[in-house]
Write a protein that holds these residues in place. Structure first.
Motif, PDB file in Angstrom:
ATOM      1  N   ASP A 468      49.284 -22.045   6.256  1.00 39.99           N
ATOM      2  CA  ASP A 468      50.067 -21.733   7.080  1.00 39.99           C
ATOM      3  C   ASP A 468      49.694 -20.635   8.151  1.00 39.99           C
ATOM      4  OD1 ASP A 468      51.933 -21.641   9.412  1.00 39.99           O
ATOM      5  OD2 ASP A 468      53.643 -22.609   8.043  1.00 39.99           O
ATOM      6  N   ALA A 469      48.876 -20.847   9.082  1.00 42.54           N
ATOM      7  CA  ALA A 469      48.534 -19.686  10.175  1.00 42.54           C
ATOM      8  C   ALA A 469      49.630 -19.105  10.993  1.00 42.54           C
ATOM      9  CB  ALA A 469      47.315 -20.271  11.071  1.00 42.54           C
ATOM     10  N   GLN A 470      50.675 -19.791  11.095  1.00 43.02           N
ATOM     11  CA  GLN A 470      52.029 -19.170  11.901  1.00 43.02           C
ATOM     12  C   GLN A 470      52.602 -18.263  10.717  1.00 43.02           C
ATOM     13  OE1 GLN A 470      54.568 -22.172  13.699  1.00 43.02           O
ATOM     14  NE2 GLN A 470      55.798 -20.509  14.550  1.00 43.02           N
ATOM     15  N   LYS A 471      52.720 -18.721   9.685  1.00 40.99           N
ATOM     16  CA  LYS A 471      53.544 -17.729   8.827  1.00 40.99           C
ATOM     17  C   LYS A 471      52.693 -16.708   8.139  1.00 40.99           C
ATOM     18  CE  LYS A 471      56.992 -21.061   7.461  1.00 40.99           C
ATOM     19  NZ  LYS A 471      57.699 -21.963   6.562  1.00 40.99           N
ATOM     20  N   GLN A 472      51.324 -17.101   8.361  1.00 47.22           N
ATOM     21  CA  GLN A 472      50.065 -16.119   7.654  1.00 47.22           C
ATOM     22  C   GLN A 472      50.245 -16.210   6.290  1.00 47.22           C
ATOM     23  OE1 GLN A 472      49.353 -12.415   9.452  1.00 47.22           O
ATOM     24  NE2 GLN A 472      49.474 -13.067  11.787  1.00 47.22           N
ATOM     25  N   THR A 473      50.381 -17.279   5.612  1.00 50.17           N
ATOM     26  CA  THR A 473      50.484 -17.576   4.261  1.00 50.17           C
ATOM     27  C   THR A 473      49.725 -18.545   3.723  1.00 50.17           C
ATOM     28  OG1 THR A 473      52.370 -18.986   4.268  1.00 50.17           O
ATOM     29  CG2 THR A 473      53.206 -16.812   4.096  1.00 50.17           C
ATOM     30  N   PHE A 474      49.513 -18.461   2.249  1.00 49.53           N
ATOM     31  CA  PHE A 474      48.481 -19.608   1.524  1.00 49.53           C
ATOM     32  C   PHE A 474      49.515 -19.704   0.330  1.00 49.53           C
ATOM     33  CE2 PHE A 474      45.776 -20.632  -1.729  1.00 49.53           C
ATOM     34  CZ  PHE A 474      45.072 -21.801  -1.157  1.00 49.53           C
ATOM     35  N   SER A 475      49.815 -20.944  -0.203  1.00 50.92           N
ATOM     36  CA  SER A 475      50.371 -21.016  -1.169  1.00 50.92           C
ATOM     37  C   SER A 475      49.620 -22.071  -2.011  1.00 50.92           C
ATOM     38  CB  SER A 475      51.825 -21.669  -0.990  1.00 50.92           C
ATOM     39  OG  SER A 475      51.870 -22.893  -0.175  1.00 50.92           O
ATOM     40  N   MET A 476      50.128 -22.212  -3.665  1.00 50.38           N
ATOM     41  CA  MET A 476      49.526 -23.050  -4.507  1.00 50.38           C
ATOM     42  C   MET A 476      50.526 -23.464  -5.297  1.00 50.38           C
ATOM     43  SD  MET A 476      46.304 -22.675  -7.241  1.00 50.38           S
ATOM     44  CE  MET A 476      45.477 -21.732  -6.008  1.00 50.38           C
ATOM     45  N   ASP A 477      50.799 -24.732  -5.422  1.00 52.13           N
ATOM     46  CA  ASP A 477      51.889 -25.433  -6.567  1.00 52.13           C
ATOM     47  C   ASP A 477      51.381 -26.040  -7.575  1.00 52.13           C
ATOM     48  OD1 ASP A 477      53.948 -26.947  -7.211  1.00 52.13           O
ATOM     49  OD2 ASP A 477      54.553 -27.614  -5.406  1.00 52.13           O
ATOM     50  N   ARG A 478      51.590 -25.402  -8.653  1.00 52.02           N
ATOM     51  CA  ARG A 478      51.237 -26.191 -10.145  1.00 52.02           C
ATOM     52  C   ARG A 478      52.184 -26.679 -10.603  1.00 52.02           C
ATOM     53  NH1 ARG A 478      49.575 -20.771 -13.461  1.00 52.02           N
ATOM     54  NH2 ARG A 478      51.397 -20.199 -14.121  1.00 52.02           N
ATOM     55  N   THR A 479      53.240 -26.990 -10.300  1.00 47.76           N
ATOM     56  CA  THR A 479      54.638 -27.494 -10.891  1.00 47.76           C
ATOM     57  C   THR A 479      54.397 -28.888 -11.603  1.00 47.76           C
ATOM     58  OG1 THR A 479      55.731 -28.238  -8.845  1.00 47.76           O
ATOM     59  CG2 THR A 479      55.955 -26.043  -9.602  1.00 47.76           C
ATOM     60  N   LYS A 480      53.190 -29.775 -10.872  1.00 43.18           N
ATOM     61  CA  LYS A 480      52.847 -30.907 -11.269  1.00 43.18           C
ATOM     62  C   LYS A 480      51.298 -31.191 -11.749  1.00 43.18           C
ATOM     63  CE  LYS A 480      55.901 -32.958  -7.988  1.00 43.18           C
ATOM     64  NZ  LYS A 480      56.078 -34.112  -6.776  1.00 43.18           N
ATOM     65  N   SER A 481      50.828 -30.086 -12.199  1.00 41.71           N
ATOM     66  CA  SER A 481      49.340 -29.825 -12.620  1.00 41.71           C
ATOM     67  C   SER A 481      48.936 -30.143 -13.773  1.00 41.71           C
ATOM     68  CB  SER A 481      49.061 -28.325 -12.350  1.00 41.71           C
ATOM     69  OG  SER A 481      49.847 -27.391 -13.569  1.00 41.71           O
ATOM     70  N   GLY A 482      49.737 -30.717 -14.772  1.00 44.01           N
ATOM     71  CA  GLY A 482      49.315 -31.260 -16.095  1.00 44.01           C
ATOM     72  C   GLY A 482      50.156 -30.828 -17.025  1.00 44.01           C
ATOM     73  N   LYS A 483      49.628 -30.222 -18.399  1.00 49.99           N
ATOM     74  CA  LYS A 483      50.286 -29.818 -19.344  1.00 49.99           C
ATOM     75  C   LYS A 483      51.273 -28.361 -18.728  1.00 49.99           C
ATOM     76  CE  LYS A 483      47.276 -31.076 -23.285  1.00 49.99           C
ATOM     77  NZ  LYS A 483      48.433 -32.059 -23.655  1.00 49.99           N
ATOM     78  N   LEU A 484      52.485 -28.614 -19.186  1.00 51.76           N
ATOM     79  CA  LEU A 484      53.353 -27.529 -18.378  1.00 51.76           C
ATOM     80  C   LEU A 484      54.324 -27.083 -19.687  1.00 51.76           C
ATOM     81  CD1 LEU A 484      54.411 -29.245 -15.177  1.00 51.76           C
ATOM     82  CD2 LEU A 484      52.896 -27.519 -15.309  1.00 51.76           C
ATOM     83  N   SER A 485      54.682 -27.727 -20.675  1.00 49.13           N
ATOM     84  CA  SER A 485      55.879 -27.714 -21.472  1.00 49.13           C
ATOM     85  C   SER A 485      55.583 -26.429 -22.479  1.00 49.13           C
ATOM     86  CB  SER A 485      56.173 -28.833 -22.570  1.00 49.13           C
ATOM     87  OG  SER A 485      54.765 -29.398 -23.029  1.00 49.13           O
ATOM     88  N   PHE A 486      54.339 -25.774 -22.605  1.00 55.95           N
ATOM     89  CA  PHE A 486      54.219 -24.740 -23.575  1.00 55.95           C
ATOM     90  C   PHE A 486      55.041 -23.485 -23.169  1.00 55.95           C
ATOM     91  CE2 PHE A 486      50.616 -24.844 -20.726  1.00 55.95           C
ATOM     92  CZ  PHE A 486      50.597 -23.284 -20.155  1.00 55.95           C
TER      93      PHE A 486
END
Length: 552
Positions: A468-486
């Motif tokens: 987001d150039a206006q907010k000057q931010t970059f984000s990464m969402d891995r909440t649905k990326s694969g194995k998470l339960s560990f």
């Protein structure tokens, strides 16, 4: 025919007798095991859910030559670890935990599964093992240690447990590379002794010698030294160890020495609780305390660890790894920019300012290579997080290192920041352009004012990145990326400031990791992912992607 069958029966019986060793059971939690002579290794079966068994290794004269802690298998085997016998005659084993729940010691499955062998198979059995990142052949790895460049070779030592894939039994493992990409594994560089386990530290080159400084972690943490006369392959510990001690803080570790040309002397920085202490020396043996830095500066939510101190252009950068306290929980790397006169570091920012080198969850213990060519400042990090590193879904090994990165400086407003770009050696991995992502690839994204990137697979698993150039931010969402339960701490969204606009992103994908960089170095983000199958689909809104396969 009967004689043949009888012979086969006898051979089978002998084979079974050799395959199952007989322990000497001495109590509810105590056993001994005699070693088979003539073999190189005893292969110990590990069950990670069990308690540690304390093992004293005795020689033929009943002298104890080593202590190690191994989670010996009680009712199932997760994997094996090798112990090189080298004259060992007897293992004196004490089991911990509630034996009423585990059963009789003599019935443990480890006795049926222990093997003696002249070889140990290190063939990869892990589908999440990276293609082009450094990993240990087996066992646990955390902090990179003692990194230096000499005679065309990059040396990487690391915190290593050869006797399990979780933290324990700290040694210095050792790998070398001619190109920062392809790594060759060497024998153990430093083993624990009666001063303690071998914790993190650093190496310097001093003429033809390589000198290692490390923390001896026993009842207290002290600093020790070892010298190599064969280019860092083998070390002899200094007879005058320990060379630095203290009595005022329990966490006193991770020495980082360096030659300071400005004062024509050696400096050393190490972590002491929540501050860094600085020393000086003329001979690497006698150290004088100079000053401390840290009170009131930056983040103090956890213990300060693994420092580094070096000059870039006309300014000095002090790296301070912290655990916990990272911007998204757990461990992370912060830094300070200022001046250093050989005695005292002075930060140019206000005390409340905190600067992070990487805004992902999986970037820690960042330190630089000593004596890198072309006056470069090349760093590598441990690519994991203490919140879940012991439990990520691999068994043969745990943890890898980040790709190598070159550091520089840039300014934004009134502040000076450290820039981070993939080292130029990474360009040699670029192969042909391809239409879809693969399990190991580099993706170049030409961005617009709002760019969304979604990597996904046929299982519906995905990672979403937004610039987001206006907010000057970059984000990464891995909440649905694969194995998470560990781990409950694993699913997350990480967000980084971009300190201005990003014109191009570079993404490095490698089976279990995504490393994102602003091509100009103003932002980096490192996150692990464990998809059930590779991300082979990419969707972009507000941008254009070019995908390169990785040649390894």
């Amino acid at each position: 025919m009967k004689r043949v069958l009888l012979t086969l029966t006898v051979l089978l019986a002998v084979t079974l007798m050799e395959a199952q060793v007989t322990p000497i059971v001495l109590g509810d939690s105590h056993a001994m095991l005699k070693m088979m002579q003539g073999k190189k290794f005893v292969l110990l079966p590990v069950q990670e859910a069990e308690d540690i068994a304390s093992i004293a290794v005795l020689d033929n004269s009943n002298n104890m030559v080593q202590r190690l802690n191994v989670k010996l298998a009680i009712d199932r085997v997760d994997y094996y670890v090798p112990y090189e016998l080298k004259g060992a005659a007897l293992l004196d084993i004490e089991f911990h935990g509630d034996r009423r729940q585990k059963g009789a010691v003599g019935e443990f499955v480890c006795w049926k599964e222990i093997e003696f062998s002249d070889t140990f198979d290190t063939t990869n059995r892990e589908r999440f093992r990276p293609v082009y990142h450094h990993t240990p052949l087996y066992g646990w790895m955390n902090d990179p240690n003692g990194m230096f460049f000499k005679d065309g070779t990059w040396h990487l030592y690391y915190q290593w447990n050869p006797y399990g894939s979780q933290w324990e039994n700290m040694h210095w493992g050792h790998s070398t590379s001619r190109d920062l990409i392809h790594w060759e594994t060497h024998p153990i560089a430093l083993e624990p002794d009666w001063l303690g386990s071998i914790f993190s530290g650093s190496c310097v080159t001093n003429g033809d010698e390589v000198v290692a400084f490390y923390t001896s972690a026993g009842m207290h943490q002290t600093q020790s030294m070892a010298v190599s006369k064969d280019g860092g392959r083998t070390f002899e510990k200094y007879s005058g160890n320990p060379v630095l001690t203290t009595s005022d803080v329990p966490d006193f570790r991770d020495p980082r020495p360096f030659w300071n040309e400005d004062i024509k002397a050696w400096n050393l920085i190490l972590a002491a609780g929540q501050e860094m202490r600085i020393y000086s020396s003329k001979d690497l043996k006698e150290w004088k305390y100079e000053s401390s830095f840290g009170k009131g500066y930056g983040n103090h939510s956890g213990v300060w660890e693994c420092p580094d101190l070096f000059k870039i252009n006309n300014k000095w950068v002090l790296i301070c790894n912290i655990n916990p306290g990272g911007p998204f929980g757990g461990s992370a790397t912060q830094y300070f920019v200022g001046q250093f006169d050989g005695h005292k570091f002075t930060c140019e920012s206000m005390p409340k300012v905190t600067k992070w080198m990487d805004y992902g969850k999986d970037h820690y213990a960042t330190v630089s290579f000593y004596n890198a060519p072309e006056n470069r400042r090349v760093v590598m990090a441990w690519m994991s997080n203490w919140q879940y590193a012991n439990h990520v879904p691999t068994k043969q090994y745990r943890s890898g290192n980040s790709i190598p990165r070159d550091l520089g400086l840039f300014t934004c407003g009134e502040e000076t920041y450290v820039s981070v770009v993939p080292s130029k050696e990474m360009l040699t991995l670029r192969g042909a352009k391809v239409k879809k992502p693969t399990e190991a690839c580099e993706i170049i994204i030409d961005t617009k004012s709002m760019t969304e990137i979604v990597l996904s697979n046929s299982k519906g698993e995905q990672v979403t990145m937004v610039y987001d150039a206006q907010k000057q931010t970059f984000s990464m969402d891995r909440t649905k990326s694969g194995k998470l339960s560990f781990s409950e701490a694993f699913p997350c969204v990480t967000t980084a400031p971009t300190y201005g606009t990003i014109k191009q992103l570079r993404l490095f994908i490698d089976r279990c990791s995504i490393e994102a960089f602003d091509a100009e170095g103003k932002m980096s983000m490192t996150n692990l992912v464990f998809p059930s199958e590779p991300y082979t689909n990419i969707k972009i809104k507000g941008g254009k992607a070019t995908i390169y396969e990785i040649k390894y």
